[in-house]
Enzyme design. Sequence first.
Site, PDB file in Angstrom:
ATOM      1  CG  HIS A 108      -4.228  -3.181  -1.432  1.00 54.07           C
ATOM      2  ND1 HIS A 108      -3.281  -2.537  -2.202  1.00 54.07           N
ATOM      3  CD2 HIS A 108      -4.408  -2.402  -0.339  1.00 54.07           C
ATOM      4  CE1 HIS A 108      -2.912  -1.415  -1.588  1.00 54.07           C
ATOM      5  NE2 HIS A 108      -3.585  -1.316  -0.461  1.00 54.07           N
ATOM      6  CB  SER A 133      -0.969  -0.046   1.196  1.00 49.45           C
ATOM      7  OG  SER A 133      -1.978   0.926   1.067  1.00 49.45           O
ATOM      8  CD  GLU A 192      -1.084  -3.116  -4.767  1.00 51.69           C
ATOM      9  OE1 GLU A 192      -2.147  -3.707  -4.561  1.00 51.69           O
ATOM     10  OE2 GLU A 192      -0.770  -2.085  -4.144  1.00 51.69           O
TER      11      GLU A 192
END
Length: 307
Positions: free
Chosen positions: A276, A110, A209
């Site tokens: 995630h 993240s 991502e």
Amino acid sequence: MPIRPPILQKGDTVGIVTLGSPLAANIIDERIEFLKAMGLNVRLGQYVYAQDGFLAGTDEQRASDLMMMFQDEQVRMILPTRGGTGVAGILPYLDYNVIQNHPKIITGYSDITVLLNVLYEIVDLITFHSLLLIDFNSGTPNYNFDQFFSATSLYSLTRPILNPPGMPLISRVPGNVTGPLVGGNLTSFVDTLGTPYEIDTRGKILVLEETHEPTNTVYRYLNHLKLAGKFHDCIGIVMGECTGCQAAYGKSYEDIIEEFIVPLGKPLITNLATGHGVYKAALPIGATVNLDSINSSITVLEPTVSI
């Protein structure tokens, strides 16, 4: 040659820090007990439990916790509680010379991926796009722990990055390239473009991502990277998952890959378990990796820790 942090072993001390958004104290405490049950000791940063709106304390406070962990000789690994937002705010307050002279395992995903890549680019430290403290619980798949400890607790000359069974890597543009691996969360990298901390993809394999962004926003961010030259400069691309990303205007995430990423012509593998998603591959940022999109394989070609 990049700096390899010392290997993580049972009984070692893990430094817990909150570098972006806050996490509830009861969740932090539960995860700490899980770490202890795995045979690891824990040291807490001063501002681990801090809450100031969407940030866990000021930029200076969060940076001071991170520096304290790098300077603590007992700490072998630094484990952020979560990502969220705001990690880039600590970057101007870090002492990169100290970090270079006191290398530690540091892991996360993240918004933490901004820090992971900056530490590789400035300090030449191998970091790990892998688990956060929040992931240390009984509901986490064994695959995630196997990936994490294979990267941080085993000294291996080579290591294949494998998806879990039933989730194949997909080759989309054939090729075979070798270079350092960089990347992580798409939104976080776009936020640093035009700053001293923007990602350097020259001669690198780029992995991306995303989570919970509509596909028109994903397209916008990818196009921003393209205009900034990041796809031109990289030698290969790995697209991870886009978890919870809703189709917009009839275009899915797969459509974006097929219509935007594939025409770039770079060796391309998609569907990597990342960040995630439920399943999380352990990606060593800064380590030399072979991307073989003819045989759908990604292989780490050097040890990622030192003994």
